[in-house]
Design a protein around this motif. Structure first.
Motif, PDB file in Angstrom:
ATOM      1  N   SER A 107      -5.205  11.831 -11.051  1.00  9.90           N
ATOM      2  CA  SER A 107      -5.727  12.421  -9.804  1.00  9.90           C
ATOM      3  C   SER A 107      -4.592  12.864  -8.879  1.00  9.90           C
ATOM      4  CB  SER A 107      -6.605  11.433  -9.051  1.00  9.90           C
ATOM      5  OG  SER A 107      -7.616  11.006  -9.885  1.00  9.90           O
ATOM      6  N   THR A 226     -15.059  -4.671 -12.056  1.00  8.23           N
ATOM      7  CA  THR A 226     -14.716  -3.547 -11.180  1.00  8.23           C
ATOM      8  C   THR A 226     -15.116  -2.227 -11.833  1.00  8.23           C
ATOM      9  OG1 THR A 226     -12.840  -4.773 -10.284  1.00  8.23           O
ATOM     10  CG2 THR A 226     -12.803  -2.396  -9.982  1.00  8.23           C
ATOM     11  N   SER A 229     -18.841  -1.697 -12.009  1.00  9.65           N
ATOM     12  CA  SER A 229     -19.409  -1.410 -10.703  1.00  9.65           C
ATOM     13  C   SER A 229     -19.121   0.043 -10.275  1.00  9.65           C
ATOM     14  CB  SER A 229     -18.836  -2.433  -9.722  1.00  9.65           C
ATOM     15  OG  SER A 229     -19.058  -2.054  -8.459  1.00  9.65           O
ATOM     16  N   LEU A 230     -18.048   0.630 -10.835  1.00 14.01           N
ATOM     17  CA  LEU A 230     -17.726   2.033 -10.527  1.00 14.01           C
ATOM     18  C   LEU A 230     -18.342   2.996 -11.553  1.00 14.01           C
ATOM     19  CD1 LEU A 230     -13.956   1.562  -9.541  1.00 14.01           C
ATOM     20  CD2 LEU A 230     -15.857   2.045  -7.981  1.00 14.01           C
ATOM     21  N   SER A 295      -6.470  -3.824  -7.949  1.00 15.88           N
ATOM     22  CA  SER A 295      -6.849  -4.442  -6.668  1.00 15.88           C
ATOM     23  C   SER A 295      -7.500  -3.402  -5.759  1.00 15.88           C
ATOM     24  CB  SER A 295      -5.616  -5.018  -5.961  1.00 15.88           C
ATOM     25  OG  SER A 295      -5.077  -6.081  -6.711  1.00 15.88           O
ATOM     26  N   LYS A 296      -6.904  -2.216  -5.717  1.00 17.09           N
ATOM     27  CA  LYS A 296      -7.423  -1.133  -4.864  1.00 17.09           C
ATOM     28  C   LYS A 296      -8.831  -0.714  -5.290  1.00 17.09           C
ATOM     29  CE  LYS A 296      -4.036   2.022  -3.005  1.00 17.09           C
ATOM     30  NZ  LYS A 296      -3.153   3.084  -3.399  1.00 17.09           N
ATOM     31  N   GLU A 297      -8.992  -0.528  -6.604  1.00 17.99           N
ATOM     32  CA  GLU A 297     -10.300  -0.108  -7.123  1.00 17.99           C
ATOM     33  C   GLU A 297     -11.333  -1.221  -6.920  1.00 17.99           C
ATOM     34  OE1 GLU A 297     -10.951   3.246  -8.985  1.00 17.99           O
ATOM     35  OE2 GLU A 297      -9.552   3.287  -7.324  1.00 17.99           O
ATOM     36  N   LYS A 299     -11.428  -3.278  -4.410  1.00 21.23           N
ATOM     37  CA  LYS A 299     -11.846  -3.169  -2.987  1.00 21.23           C
ATOM     38  C   LYS A 299     -12.872  -2.048  -2.833  1.00 21.23           C
ATOM     39  CE  LYS A 299      -8.201  -5.164  -0.234  1.00 21.23           C
ATOM     40  NZ  LYS A 299      -6.897  -5.078  -0.963  1.00 21.23           N
ATOM     41  N   ARG A 300     -12.565  -0.908  -3.486  1.00 16.58           N
ATOM     42  CA  ARG A 300     -13.468   0.251  -3.386  1.00 16.58           C
ATOM     43  C   ARG A 300     -14.842  -0.101  -3.959  1.00 16.58           C
ATOM     44  NH1 ARG A 300     -14.279   5.382  -6.186  1.00 16.58           N
ATOM     45  NH2 ARG A 300     -13.036   4.816  -7.991  1.00 16.58           N
ATOM     46  N   ALA A 301     -14.848  -0.932  -5.011  1.00 12.33           N
ATOM     47  CA  ALA A 301     -16.112  -1.273  -5.680  1.00 12.33           C
ATOM     48  C   ALA A 301     -16.802  -2.472  -5.031  1.00 12.33           C
ATOM     49  CB  ALA A 301     -15.830  -1.577  -7.152  1.00 12.33           C
ATOM     50  N   GLY A 302     -16.092  -3.151  -4.136  1.00  8.87           N
ATOM     51  CA  GLY A 302     -16.659  -4.363  -3.533  1.00  8.87           C
ATOM     52  C   GLY A 302     -16.632  -5.556  -4.483  1.00  8.87           C
TER      53      GLY A 302
END
Ligand SMILES: NC(=O)C1=CN([C@@H]2O[C@H](COP(=O)(O)OP(=O)(O)OC[C@H]3O[C@@H](n4cnc5c(N)ncnc54)[C@H](OP(=O)(O)O)[C@@H]3O)[C@@H](O)[C@H]2O)C=CC1
Ligand SMILES: CC(C)(CO)C(=O)C(=O)O
Length: 338
Positions: A107, A226, A229-230, A295-297, A299-302
């Motif tokens: 990306s 994670t 969830s995404l 870790s970032k993803e 957080k994005r996924a909760g």
């Protein structure tokens, strides 16, 4: 197709030697002067699981001329935006940059080069630069496989052409679900490369040690949760369905997945993560792009990723020299090991 390997170090030197040996002209490019000089004077010497020496075309970035139709990107993922900006004028308008880096690099590169000029390739084999001009292949030659793809459709013909280039080295799968292939590799890197880097050991040693294996298993689970969830479907790796083998809900499946880890790791036991190789050389490693991205993803996924987050913290302390990679670091995970 005019072809370059930008960032020809451990992996790129092996790739460049195999492609050149098969008659595919490609420039091996790196900022590492001693390595480029050795390649120019003595050729690429590949040791380890094979022994071959191949005369190659090797260049420093400042010696690059004209445009390339295909650039394989193999620098470490520490300054991708800067590297992509530099490469913008060397990539043909309808060219393709194929990143073979770990993590989820496409990306950011697409933001600089355009989505239609960026493809990715997940790699399941390993290499280590032993000395200038000398790279060790650390995986068996039959493991030299490639999972190639793009985040957006539209360059199928060019992907086929790239597959023919890489096909001289090993089997290439063009992945329809490329993001799923990326997540499968991230799953392995976050769990096994992360744990092995913290403990200063190989994948085989992580699988053998009961506590280390449990840490890797907990990170596998954080990554599955994670990804799911995404909306990610994890692609099989070398024919193995990772979700079936290692994901779990109840205690029975958890035990089974734990028991399967050493068997699954048998062929990869001697792999030493590239993150650990960097730490040992006193260099910054790609933790932000591997465990950090999980870790970032998360957080994005909760989804909470506490074990993986701890790995990020410990590896940052390894980078700054506050800690050494060693088995004693298992102590930091006490709360997760009861
Ligand atoms: N090694 C492995 O087993 C595997 C690695 N990967 C991934 O492949 C990628 C490459 O890894 P690896 O081959 O180990 O990396 P290396 O560090 O061994 O090689 C990278 C090469 O690129 C050069 N370089 C770095 N930045 C620049 C720049 N801005 N311009 C020009 N040259 C540059 C480096 O020079 P210098 O020496 O000066 O830093 C080095 O020669 C990483 O993303 C890694 O995660 C994936 C699977 C396995
Ligand atoms: C573990 C390995 C070698 C798998 O290809 C890897 O991706 C790395 O060390 O960065």
């Amino acid at each position: 197709m005019r072809t370059a390997i930008y960032g020809a170090g451990s992996l790129g030197t092996v790739l460049g030697a195999y492609l050149t040996r098969a008659g595919i002209e490609c420039d091996l490019i790196s900022r590492n002067k001693a390595h480029i000089t050795a390649l120019q004077q003595k050729g690429a010497h590949i040791v380890g699981k094979v022994d071959l020496t191949v005369g190659v075309s090797a260049l420093l970035p400042e010696q690059m001329q004209g445009t390339y139709d295909l650039i394989f990107l193999l620098t470490k993922q520490l300054e991708n935006r800067k590297v992509a900006t530099f490469l913008r004028s060397y990539l043909a308008k309808d060219g393709l940059l194929v990143t073979m880096q770990n993590g989820l690099p496409e990306s950011e590169l697409a933001q600089v080069l355009g989505a239609q000029r960026v493809a990715g390739c997940a790699i399941g084999w390993g290499a280590t630069l032993q000395a200038s001009g000398v790279a060790e292949l650390t995986s068996e030659p039959e493991a030299l496989a490639f999972s190639l793809g793009m985040l957006t459709p539209g360059r199928e013909e060019r992907l086929q052409a790239v597959a023919s280039v890489l096909g001289v080295m090993g089997p290439v799968t063009i992945e329809e679900n490329f993001i799923g292939a990326r997540w499968s590799k991230l799953l392995i890197n976050a769990s096994f490369s992360g744990t092995a880097t913290v403990l200063g050991c190989t994948f085989g040693e992580v699988a053998k040690d009961k506590k280390a294996r449990r840490i890797a298993q907990l990170i596998l689970k954080e990554c599955f949760d994670t990804g799911h969830s995404l909306g990610i479907t994890f692609e099989p790796v070398q024919g193995k369905n990772l979700e079936k083998l290692f994901d779990y809900q109840g205690r029975v499946k958890q035990k089974l997945s734990y028991l399967l880890i050493p068997l699954a790791m048998k062929k990869h036991a001697s792999l030493k993560p590239s993150m650990l190789q960097d730490i040992e050389k006193g260099k910054k490693c790609e933790v932000d792009s591997i465990n950090g991205i999980l870790s970032k993803e998360g957080k994005r996924a909760g989804i909470a990723t506490p074990v993986n987050d701890l790995v990020v913290q410990i590896i940052s302390r390894l980078e700054s020299g506050q800690l050494k990679p060693c088995r004693e670091n298992l102590g930091f995970f006490k709360a997760f090991l009861s």
